[in-house]
Design a protein around this motif. Structure first.
Motif, mmCIF file in Angstrom:
data_model
loop_
_atom_site.group_PDB
_atom_site.id
_atom_site.type_symbol
_atom_site.label_atom_id
_atom_site.label_comp_id
_atom_site.label_asym_id
_atom_site.label_seq_id
_atom_site.Cartn_x
_atom_site.Cartn_y
_atom_site.Cartn_z
ATOM 1 N N GLN A 42 82.050 -54.505 -19.492
ATOM 2 C CA GLN A 42 82.440 -55.536 -18.527
ATOM 3 C C GLN A 42 82.969 -56.783 -19.241
ATOM 4 O O GLN A 42 83.939 -57.409 -18.794
ATOM 5 C CB GLN A 42 81.248 -55.911 -17.647
ATOM 6 N N PHE A 43 82.348 -57.124 -20.359
ATOM 7 C CA PHE A 43 82.791 -58.295 -21.134
ATOM 8 C C PHE A 43 84.204 -58.080 -21.664
ATOM 9 O O PHE A 43 85.036 -58.986 -21.634
ATOM 10 C CB PHE A 43 81.828 -58.561 -22.288
ATOM 11 N N LYS A 44 84.465 -56.883 -22.168
ATOM 12 C CA LYS A 44 85.809 -56.596 -22.694
ATOM 13 C C LYS A 44 86.844 -56.625 -21.573
ATOM 14 O O LYS A 44 87.972 -57.104 -21.768
ATOM 15 C CB LYS A 44 85.825 -55.241 -23.407
ATOM 16 N N ALA A 45 86.448 -56.136 -20.404
ATOM 17 C CA ALA A 45 87.359 -56.161 -19.257
ATOM 18 C C ALA A 45 87.637 -57.607 -18.833
ATOM 19 O O ALA A 45 88.774 -57.953 -18.478
ATOM 20 C CB ALA A 45 86.756 -55.371 -18.092
ATOM 21 N N GLU A 46 86.612 -58.447 -18.880
ATOM 22 C CA GLU A 46 86.784 -59.864 -18.539
ATOM 23 C C GLU A 46 87.685 -60.558 -19.555
ATOM 24 O O GLU A 46 88.518 -61.406 -19.191
ATOM 25 C CB GLU A 46 85.428 -60.567 -18.462
ATOM 26 N N TYR A 47 87.518 -60.216 -20.816
ATOM 27 C CA TYR A 47 88.384 -60.752 -21.872
ATOM 28 C C TYR A 47 89.841 -60.438 -21.553
ATOM 29 O O TYR A 47 90.710 -61.321 -21.603
ATOM 30 C CB TYR A 47 87.978 -60.125 -23.213
ATOM 31 N N LYS A 48 90.113 -59.181 -21.201
ATOM 32 C CA LYS A 48 91.496 -58.786 -20.881
ATOM 33 C C LYS A 48 91.970 -59.479 -19.616
ATOM 34 O O LYS A 48 93.137 -59.886 -19.515
ATOM 35 C CB LYS A 48 91.591 -57.269 -20.726
ATOM 36 N N ASN A 49 91.088 -59.636 -18.653
ATOM 37 C CA ASN A 49 91.440 -60.316 -17.418
ATOM 38 C C ASN A 49 91.828 -61.778 -17.675
ATOM 39 O O ASN A 49 92.768 -62.305 -17.072
ATOM 40 C CB ASN A 49 90.262 -60.257 -16.442
ATOM 41 N N GLN A 50 91.133 -62.418 -18.586
ATOM 42 C CA GLN A 50 91.376 -63.835 -18.882
ATOM 43 C C GLN A 50 92.584 -64.052 -19.794
ATOM 44 O O GLN A 50 93.310 -65.034 -19.647
ATOM 45 C CB GLN A 50 90.140 -64.459 -19.531
ATOM 46 N N LEU A 51 92.803 -63.123 -20.740
ATOM 47 C CA LEU A 51 93.817 -63.355 -21.772
ATOM 48 C C LEU A 51 95.011 -62.413 -21.701
ATOM 49 O O LEU A 51 96.029 -62.638 -22.354
ATOM 50 C CB LEU A 51 93.170 -63.249 -23.160
ATOM 51 N N GLY A 52 94.867 -61.323 -20.928
ATOM 52 C CA GLY A 52 95.979 -60.394 -20.789
ATOM 53 C C GLY A 52 96.144 -59.425 -21.932
ATOM 54 O O GLY A 52 97.115 -58.669 -21.991
ATOM 55 N N THR A 53 95.213 -59.433 -22.883
ATOM 56 C CA THR A 53 95.252 -58.498 -24.013
ATOM 57 C C THR A 53 93.874 -57.878 -24.207
ATOM 58 O O THR A 53 92.857 -58.437 -23.774
ATOM 59 C CB THR A 53 95.657 -59.212 -25.318
ATOM 60 N N ASP A 54 93.837 -56.736 -24.866
ATOM 61 C CA ASP A 54 92.568 -56.070 -25.132
ATOM 62 C C ASP A 54 91.759 -56.838 -26.173
ATOM 63 O O ASP A 54 92.325 -57.513 -27.060
ATOM 64 C CB ASP A 54 92.811 -54.644 -25.652
ATOM 65 N N PHE A 55 90.446 -56.722 -26.097
ATOM 66 C CA PHE A 55 89.581 -57.312 -27.114
ATOM 67 C C PHE A 55 89.909 -56.673 -28.459
ATOM 68 O O PHE A 55 90.006 -55.454 -28.554
ATOM 69 C CB PHE A 55 88.111 -57.070 -26.760
ATOM 70 N N PRO A 56 90.097 -57.468 -29.519
ATOM 71 C CA PRO A 56 90.503 -56.889 -30.810
ATOM 72 C C PRO A 56 89.424 -55.996 -31.417
ATOM 73 O O PRO A 56 88.292 -56.446 -31.627
ATOM 74 C CB PRO A 56 90.766 -58.118 -31.679
ATOM 75 N N SER A 57 89.776 -54.763 -31.702
ATOM 76 C CA SER A 57 88.817 -53.825 -32.281
ATOM 77 C C SER A 57 88.924 -53.756 -33.801
ATOM 78 O O SER A 57 87.988 -53.307 -34.464
ATOM 79 C CB SER A 57 89.017 -52.423 -31.689
ATOM 80 N N ASP A 58 90.040 -54.208 -34.353
ATOM 81 C CA ASP A 58 90.241 -54.171 -35.804
ATOM 82 C C ASP A 58 89.465 -55.317 -36.453
ATOM 83 O O ASP A 58 89.743 -56.486 -36.168
ATOM 84 C CB ASP A 58 91.733 -54.295 -36.111
ATOM 85 N N PRO A 59 88.489 -55.017 -37.334
ATOM 86 C CA PRO A 59 87.705 -56.083 -37.956
ATOM 87 C C PRO A 59 88.552 -57.105 -38.712
ATOM 88 O O PRO A 59 88.219 -58.295 -38.725
ATOM 89 C CB PRO A 59 86.767 -55.322 -38.907
ATOM 90 N N VAL A 60 89.646 -56.667 -39.333
ATOM 91 C CA VAL A 60 90.498 -57.600 -40.078
ATOM 92 C C VAL A 60 91.170 -58.575 -39.113
ATOM 93 O O VAL A 60 91.262 -59.781 -39.390
ATOM 94 C CB VAL A 60 91.554 -56.854 -40.919
ATOM 95 N N GLU A 61 91.610 -58.081 -37.978
ATOM 96 C CA GLU A 61 92.203 -58.960 -36.963
ATOM 97 C C GLU A 61 91.159 -59.927 -36.428
ATOM 98 O O GLU A 61 91.433 -61.124 -36.234
ATOM 99 C CB GLU A 61 92.807 -58.142 -35.821
ATOM 100 N N GLN A 62 89.944 -59.422 -36.184
ATOM 101 C CA GLN A 62 88.852 -60.293 -35.741
ATOM 102 C C GLN A 62 88.630 -61.429 -36.738
ATOM 103 O O GLN A 62 88.473 -62.596 -36.362
ATOM 104 C CB GLN A 62 87.555 -59.493 -35.590
ATOM 105 N N LEU A 63 88.624 -61.079 -38.026
ATOM 106 C CA LEU A 63 88.374 -62.060 -39.072
ATOM 107 C C LEU A 63 89.478 -63.110 -39.122
ATOM 108 O O LEU A 63 89.206 -64.311 -39.203
ATOM 109 C CB LEU A 63 88.247 -61.360 -40.425
ATOM 110 N N LYS A 64 90.724 -62.674 -39.070
ATOM 111 C CA LYS A 64 91.848 -63.614 -39.126
ATOM 112 C C LYS A 64 91.813 -64.580 -37.943
ATOM 113 O O LYS A 64 92.003 -65.795 -38.105
ATOM 114 C CB LYS A 64 93.180 -62.861 -39.160
#
Length: 223
Positions: A186-208
């Motif tokens: 549900q949190f990931k769905a809310e993230y996409k609802n708010q930002l229009g993109t999927d929650f980042p699953s790549d740890p390197v992208e998360q870090l950047k």
């Protein structure tokens, strides 16, 4: 010679406050005198200045040295960033030359994603551990969304309250592993609802994205 943008805790000391910030310099000093500090690295204050000079972008040199720091942490800890067998999870914290408590909230357990969570649970059949992992995951999603992407906590708190109401419980601790797994989705769905993109699953992208959030935090009201 290329600029040095990243220092491991073993490379600094308390005299380097202007370069490493108070937190980074003190962690390096504690490491130097032999205290059992979990090892990490500090991105310099100069890198933050460079980020603004480059038009609010992390240049390739800074990112490359950051990933070298991650590789060093992998060797020290015997874990790998994003690995499904023995994943390295990291925290990202802000620091400054002058003490500014609360300038930016800490991001914990960065590196979690669906695959890493599933692999961690598969390696430990204890139901309590499964609940702990899913609780950590939903907290990470909420923390990352709030601190890094500026999606308000209230959206996630509303989902937690609704889940507790639906389950007929009063406290977060009463939610089961299955409940927390559903909350993470549900949190990931809310993230996409708010930002229009999927929650980042790549740890390197998360870090950047997290590093950019620390640099941007100089402009927030608390700083």
């Amino acid at each position: 010679m290329a600029n040095k943008w990243v220092y491991t805790f073993k490379e600094g000391n308390m005299t380097m406050r202007n370069l490493l910030g108070g937190k980074g310099a003190n962690l390096a000093e504690m490491t130097e005198i032999g205290l059992p500090v979990p090892q990490g690295f500090t991105i310099t204050t100069e890198a933050c200045t460079q980020y603004y000079e480059d038009g609010r972008k992390i240049n390739d040199e800074i990112m490359a040295q950051t990933m070298e720091g991650v590789k060093w942490m992998e060797e020290v800890n015997g874990k790998k960033f994003g690995d499904l067998k023995n994943p390295l999870l990291v925290s990202v914290r802000s620091g400054a030359r002058a003490s500014m408590p609360g300038m930016m909230d800490t991001i914990l357990n960065l590196g979690l994603n669906d695959e890493v969570v599933a692999a961690m649970i598969a390696g430990n059949p204890d139901p309590a551990f499964e609940r702990f992992v899913y609780d950590s995951y939903r907290r990470f999603i909420q923390m990352f969304s709030d601190v890094v992407m500026e999606v308000g906590k209230k959206y996630f708190e509303q989902l937690i309250d609704k889940m507790k109401e639906d389950r007929g419980v009063k406290f977060d601790v009463d939610l089961t592993a299955a409940d927390l797994k559903e909350l993470a989705e549900q949190f990931k769905a809310e993230y996409k609802n708010q930002l229009g993109t999927d929650f980042p699953s790549d740890p390197v992208e998360q870090l950047k994205l997290a590093i950019e959030a620390v640099f941007r935090s100089w402009d927030n009201p608390r700083a």
